[in-house]
Write an enzyme that holds these catalytic residues in place. Structure first.
Site, short mmCIF file in Angstrom:
data_model
loop_
_atom_site.label_atom_id
_atom_site.label_comp_id
_atom_site.label_asym_id
_atom_site.label_seq_id
_atom_site.Cartn_x
_atom_site.Cartn_y
_atom_site.Cartn_z
N CYS A 64 41.57 43.07 40.96
CA CYS A 64 41.02 43.23 42.30
C CYS A 64 42.22 43.61 43.24
O CYS A 64 43.44 43.07 43.35
CB CYS A 64 40.67 41.83 42.89
SG CYS A 64 39.94 41.55 44.56
N CYS A 79 33.34 40.92 41.08
CA CYS A 79 33.16 40.82 39.54
C CYS A 79 33.22 42.12 38.91
O CYS A 79 33.47 43.11 39.67
CB CYS A 79 31.78 40.06 38.89
SG CYS A 79 30.27 40.75 39.20
N CYS A 100 34.90 36.70 38.28
CA CYS A 100 35.40 37.16 36.79
C CYS A 100 36.68 37.40 36.71
O CYS A 100 37.47 37.70 37.55
CB CYS A 100 34.62 38.44 36.71
SG CYS A 100 35.15 39.61 35.13
#
Length: 256
Positions: A202, A121, A195
């Site tokens: 990412c 997240c 998230c």
């Protein structure tokens, strides 16, 4: 033979349509936005949106506004609702087919090389450490699990510590948020973002782990004080625990 006048159960009517079944199958793997589902099923957006609305009206699918782009929504399949609907469908056909939902299978992931899961997240202060703690708790430490954030906070949110301790007896007071950069060279089988913003940030990982997204709102924004936001922490922790329990069957199947 006279045909029965009884209408098929709602789950059958919804799931029997080929496109709706495909949408359910994709959403069983991850939360997705409409345009992503359009690409996955290869059908026009207006048609996909129409069938998603029917699935939402039937209570099988929910939608949450994206925290990354407020014009978007993420769709999520309620697997517990599907479990109960399938049990009711069997009973509607014949009483002998009434089955209680099966217990979650025993977890045996100890055989090498093991299963590695990373939860991501933004701040690594609430959602991802909660998921990490719950998966470790549910598997008795058999899974190699970690969490990290794209913009980690200095410390875990006090309500994340509190809810894990009060609801599950888990103590994470000795742990601290860490940056994604500290784990980018590690090998994981699953990288799960919790998230919407962190999903976009990412990075790629070695060996191409399976990417999964759980669109869960930040509970820290639910109130102006820790006390007023605590119910939101309880709510998202319940949601994460449900998803973790369903993940166990996937991890067990992929490792066998």
């Amino acid at each position: 033979m006279a045909l029965s006048s009884q209408a098929p159960p709602a789950f059958v009517r919804l799931a029997a349509h080929p496109l709706r079944w495909r949408l359910l199958t994709e959403l069983a793997n991850s939360d997705y936005r409409v345009r992503e589902l359009v690409a996955l099923v290869g059908e026009p957006q207006n048609l996909v949106s129409y069938h998603l609305r029917l699935l939402r009206d039937g209570g099988l699918v929910t939608a949450t506004r994206s925290s990354f782009d407020g014009r978007d929504s993420y769709y999520h399949l309620d697997l517990d609702r599907c479990t109960n609907a399938l049990a009711d469908t069997g009973a509607a056909l014949h009483p002998a087919l009434r089955r209680e939902p099966a217990p979650h299978p025993p977890v045996d992931l100890r055989r090498p090389p093991g299963v590695g899961v990373l939860f991501v997240c933004t701040g690594n202060s609430a959602r991802s450490p909660i998921a990490e703690a719950l998966l470790r708790h549910r598997t008795g430490g058999q899974v190699e699990v970690a969490s990290a954030g794209s913009q980690p906070k200095p410390r875990h949110h006090p309500n994340a510590i509190r809810v894990l301790h009060e609801e599950f007896g888990i103590d994470i007071t000795g742990q601290h948020p860490r940056h994604l950069d500290t784990v980018t060279g590690s090998r994981f089988d699953y990288v799960i973002s919790l998230c919407d913003k962190a999903r976009e940030a990412c990075p790629d990982f070695p060996d191409h782990p399976r990417r999964v997204h759980w669109s869960i709102p930040d509970p820290a924004t639910a109130g102006s004080t820790d006390q007023t936001s605590y119910p939101a922490f309880q709510h998202i922790t319940t949601d994460i625990d449900t998803r973790v329990r369903h993940l166990l069957a996937v991890l067990t199947a992929s490792h066998s």
